[in-house]
Motif scaffolding. Structure first.
Motif, PDB file in Angstrom:
ATOM      1  N   ALA A  39       0.732  -1.130  -0.180  1.00 20.49           N
ATOM      2  CA  ALA A  39      -0.198  -0.080   0.062  1.00 20.49           C
ATOM      3  C   ALA A  39       0.963   1.294  -0.130  1.00 20.49           C
ATOM      4  O   ALA A  39       0.469   2.294  -0.570  1.00 20.49           O
ATOM      5  CB  ALA A  39      -0.926   0.010   1.155  1.00 20.49           C
ATOM      6  N   ALA A  40       1.928   1.072   0.713  1.00 18.04           N
ATOM      7  CA  ALA A  40       2.733   2.459   0.740  1.00 18.04           C
ATOM      8  C   ALA A  40       4.064   2.568  -0.426  1.00 18.04           C
ATOM      9  O   ALA A  40       4.654   3.497  -0.550  1.00 18.04           O
ATOM     10  CB  ALA A  40       3.706   2.276   2.187  1.00 18.04           C
ATOM     11  N   THR A  41       3.950   1.453  -1.253  1.00 16.73           N
ATOM     12  CA  THR A  41       4.826   1.457  -2.396  1.00 16.73           C
ATOM     13  C   THR A  41       4.025   1.363  -3.869  1.00 16.73           C
ATOM     14  O   THR A  41       3.725   2.346  -4.514  1.00 16.73           O
ATOM     15  CB  THR A  41       6.005   0.395  -2.173  1.00 16.73           C
ATOM     16  N   LEU A  42       3.725   0.201  -4.014  1.00 17.36           N
ATOM     17  CA  LEU A  42       3.157  -0.280  -5.108  1.00 17.36           C
ATOM     18  C   LEU A  42       1.732   0.475  -5.674  1.00 17.36           C
ATOM     19  O   LEU A  42       1.497   0.873  -6.802  1.00 17.36           O
ATOM     20  CB  LEU A  42       2.895  -1.791  -5.404  1.00 17.36           C
ATOM     21  N   SER A  43       0.969   0.469  -4.450  1.00 17.70           N
ATOM     22  CA  SER A  43      -0.209   1.166  -4.593  1.00 17.70           C
ATOM     23  C   SER A  43      -0.298   2.657  -4.827  1.00 17.70           C
ATOM     24  O   SER A  43      -1.172   3.172  -5.636  1.00 17.70           O
ATOM     25  CB  SER A  43      -1.104   0.851  -3.471  1.00 17.70           C
ATOM     26  N   ILE A  44       0.706   3.290  -4.682  1.00 17.43           N
ATOM     27  CA  ILE A  44       1.094   4.964  -4.730  1.00 17.43           C
ATOM     28  C   ILE A  44       1.924   4.947  -5.641  1.00 17.43           C
ATOM     29  O   ILE A  44       2.664   6.179  -5.742  1.00 17.43           O
ATOM     30  CB  ILE A  44       0.910   5.559  -3.278  1.00 17.43           C
ATOM     31  N   MET A  45       2.396   3.891  -6.608  1.00 20.20           N
ATOM     32  CA  MET A  45       3.855   4.248  -7.277  1.00 20.20           C
ATOM     33  C   MET A  45       3.784   5.379  -8.190  1.00 20.20           C
ATOM     34  O   MET A  45       4.696   6.000  -8.633  1.00 20.20           O
ATOM     35  CB  MET A  45       4.019   2.794  -8.187  1.00 20.20           C
ATOM     36  N   GLY A  46       2.453   5.942  -8.692  1.00 22.85           N
ATOM     37  CA  GLY A  46       2.446   7.085  -9.416  1.00 22.85           C
ATOM     38  C   GLY A  46       3.060   8.341  -8.899  1.00 22.85           C
ATOM     39  O   GLY A  46       3.535   9.234  -9.546  1.00 22.85           O
ATOM     40  N   THR A  47       3.087   8.486  -7.413  1.00 21.40           N
ATOM     41  CA  THR A  47       3.509   9.373  -6.611  1.00 21.40           C
ATOM     42  C   THR A  47       5.115   9.657  -6.992  1.00 21.40           C
ATOM     43  O   THR A  47       5.546  10.521  -7.158  1.00 21.40           O
ATOM     44  CB  THR A  47       3.377   9.165  -5.071  1.00 21.40           C
ATOM     45  N   PHE A  48       5.743   8.410  -6.597  1.00 15.76           N
ATOM     46  CA  PHE A  48       7.242   8.237  -6.962  1.00 15.76           C
ATOM     47  C   PHE A  48       7.603   8.638  -8.363  1.00 15.76           C
ATOM     48  O   PHE A  48       8.524   9.358  -8.697  1.00 15.76           O
ATOM     49  CB  PHE A  48       7.758   7.054  -6.711  1.00 15.76           C
ATOM     50  N   VAL A  49       6.891   8.129  -9.481  1.00 20.32           N
ATOM     51  CA  VAL A  49       7.029   8.418 -10.831  1.00 20.32           C
ATOM     52  C   VAL A  49       6.906   9.989 -11.120  1.00 20.32           C
ATOM     53  O   VAL A  49       7.794  10.514 -11.856  1.00 20.32           O
ATOM     54  CB  VAL A  49       6.193   7.710 -11.665  1.00 20.32           C
ATOM     55  N   ILE A  50       5.769  10.564 -10.684  1.00 19.29           N
ATOM     56  CA  ILE A  50       5.645  12.060 -11.001  1.00 19.29           C
ATOM     57  C   ILE A  50       6.789  12.832 -10.297  1.00 19.29           C
ATOM     58  O   ILE A  50       7.273  13.829 -10.995  1.00 19.29           O
ATOM     59  CB  ILE A  50       4.351  12.396 -10.348  1.00 19.29           C
ATOM     60  N   ILE A  51       7.206  12.392  -9.247  1.00 24.61           N
ATOM     61  CA  ILE A  51       8.253  13.373  -8.555  1.00 24.61           C
ATOM     62  C   ILE A  51       9.455  13.118  -9.321  1.00 24.61           C
ATOM     63  O   ILE A  51      10.504  13.827  -9.585  1.00 24.61           O
ATOM     64  CB  ILE A  51       8.396  12.712  -7.177  1.00 24.61           C
ATOM     65  N   GLY A  52       9.833  11.789  -9.638  1.00 19.48           N
ATOM     66  CA  GLY A  52      11.079  11.331 -10.464  1.00 19.48           C
ATOM     67  C   GLY A  52      11.080  12.124 -11.856  1.00 19.48           C
ATOM     68  O   GLY A  52      12.093  12.592 -12.531  1.00 19.48           O
ATOM     69  N   ILE A  53       9.953  12.031 -12.700  1.00 23.79           N
ATOM     70  CA  ILE A  53       9.968  12.892 -13.753  1.00 23.79           C
ATOM     71  C   ILE A  53      10.308  14.241 -13.567  1.00 23.79           C
ATOM     72  O   ILE A  53      11.129  14.719 -14.331  1.00 23.79           O
ATOM     73  CB  ILE A  53       8.604  12.604 -14.411  1.00 23.79           C
ATOM     74  N   GLY A  54       9.462  14.877 -12.686  1.00 24.29           N
ATOM     75  CA  GLY A  54       9.898  16.342 -12.435  1.00 24.29           C
ATOM     76  C   GLY A  54      11.224  16.753 -12.111  1.00 24.29           C
ATOM     77  O   GLY A  54      11.895  17.785 -12.673  1.00 24.29           O
TER      78      GLY A  54
END
Length: 431
Positions: A76-91
């Motif tokens: 829940a804290a990683t795979l379920s909200i992976m979009g969070t990390f991808v968005i930050i990573g892209i920016g």
């Protein structure tokens, strides 16, 4: 494999790949997914552990529910909200490309996405649905990250910053320098949200899903509709959108109804009325390593991989892939926006759909019996159980995996060669 065919593929695909790999947006996209990859793999491992097939039968449903509750936060804290990390990573990566303060590019991308995200869940205000922070919100998140990073760079480039006097600590100075560009960027996204609130869609998310899902509602059951559904799943995934969430939301009511009809007939000992059912898709397509049947890709990596990148990815992705969790492969290969894998990614599932349909329609393999097999059940066993304990179901899955491997072989060979040569160049530079 014919050398002329391999050479043709290289001559055709590699120039396209080189151009796209030099594109700053696709580079930021790729590197952004790499930022999230360790977290995705961690979450994938615990999804498998928490969903071992038939564990509920062994320890009881109550104990199984407690077991899943204890392990749930890992995914829940990683795979379920992976979009969070991808968005930050892209920016972060796109701002870094421009030579700006990368950390501010990352956080402004995420803040911009949150501004567009409705913070309401089941009528409760101030709650962010975790679904939109995961794969479901990935499509919007990717473009939000691109646009926010560009806006931030634009405002910084215009010199609209607060210059602090000498002697002010660097962290404080950088923070004030970013204040006005971040303010203008976030204000632009707030304006977008306000504009959409006066439309029938209400939110940007609703707009995206409406224009995608409504055309799908005209489709029904049968082989042509199933091919279209499977192809759409693959296309959406290629562009970073969770294809199964979108397509299944439209087709699941149809597929489950057909599944129930087969289960009733199976229990009564009569002829099964349907070939295409929920289990047809889940067992013979998704149930072979995840969307795109990427277990075949993992097997190929072990057979032909030379580059360190693919070898390590194979080792990391194999345990999860065996239980039909393929995020490590989708985001690590990567599959998203990778022109070298587009053809097999789209073609293989369609061919397998046709093969499976005709194998069942001609009586070579029994249709799915309507039994809901746990989605983490490994291939072969999965097909055996889905067809009512018919050995032909397992054999068909093994045959399909072999076909997928044949389709992927030349393309993975080219990708591996590309990675291997780049690794050799990097080693030469470092010497």
């Amino acid at each position: 494999m014919n050398n002329k065919f391999m050479q043709y593929l290289e001559d055709f695909l590699l120039p396209i790949a080189d151009k796209l790999n030099n594109n700053r947006y696709l580079t930021a996209l790729r590197d952004g997914f790499m930022v999230a990859l360790p977290l995705i793999i961690f979450g994938s491992i615990f999804v498998v552990i928490a969903n071992f097939p038939f564990l509920d039968k062994l320890i009881g449903e109550e104990a199984f529910a407690t077991y899943q509750d204890l392990l749930g936060p890992a995914s829940a804290a990683t795979l379920s909200i992976m979009g969070t990390f991808v968005i930050i990573g892209i920016g972060y990566k796109l701002t870094e490309h421009y030579g700006g303060e990368a950390i501010y590019g990352g956080v402004v991308a995420f803040a911009s996405f949150l501004i567009l995200t409705p913070q309401v869940l089941d009528g409760v205000e101030g709650v962010i649905p975790t679904a939109v922070l995961g794969a479901e919100g990935m499509f919007l998140g990717i473009f939000t990250a691109f646009i926010s990073a560009e806006l931030y760079r634009f405002f910084v480039g215009k010199g609209w910053t607060i210059k602090m006097p000498a002697g002010v600590p660097g962290a404080v100075s950088k923070s004030f320098n970013a204040l006005i560009p971040i303010t203008f960027t976030l204000t632009a996204f707030l304006a977008v949200r306000i504009i959409f609130s006066f439309t029938p869609f209400d939110t940007v998310q609703n707009f995206i899903y409406t224009i995608i899902q409504e055309p799908l509602t005209v489709l029904g059951s049968g082989l042509p509709a199933t091919i279209i559904a499977v192809l759409l799943i693959q296309v959406f995934w290629f562009f970073g959108l969770h294809g199964q969430i979108i397509v299944n939301s439209v087709f699941d009511p149809i597929w489950y109804a057909l599944n129930d009809q087969n289960l009733t007939a199976f229990q009564a000992g009569t002829e099964l009325p349907n070939i295409v059912t929920k289990q047809f898709v889940d067992s013979f397509l998704v149930g072979m390593g995840g969307s795109g049947m990427t277990l075949a890709v993992i097997i190929l990596i072990f057979l032909i991989g030379r580059s360190r990148q693919l070898k390590e990815l194979g080792k990391l992705g194999a345990p999860a892939g065996l239980f039909n969790v393929n995020e490590p492969i989708i985001f690590g290969l990567p599959i998203i926006m990778n022109p070298l894998v587009l053809i097999p990614w789209l073609v293989a599932p369609v061919i397998i759909t046709v093969i499976t349909y005709f194998a069942m329609s001609t009586g070579l393999v029994p249709p799915p019996a309507g039994i809901i097999v746990p989605w983490t059940t490994p291939p072969i066993l999965n097909g055996f159980l889905a067809t009512g304990n018919a050995w032909q179901g397992g054999v068909l899955q093994a045959f399909n995996l072999f076909i997928v491997m044949i389709i992927w072989w030349p393309f993975l060979k080219i990708l591996d060669k590309n990675y291997y040569e780049n690794e050799q160049k990097e080693e030469t530079k470092s010497e």
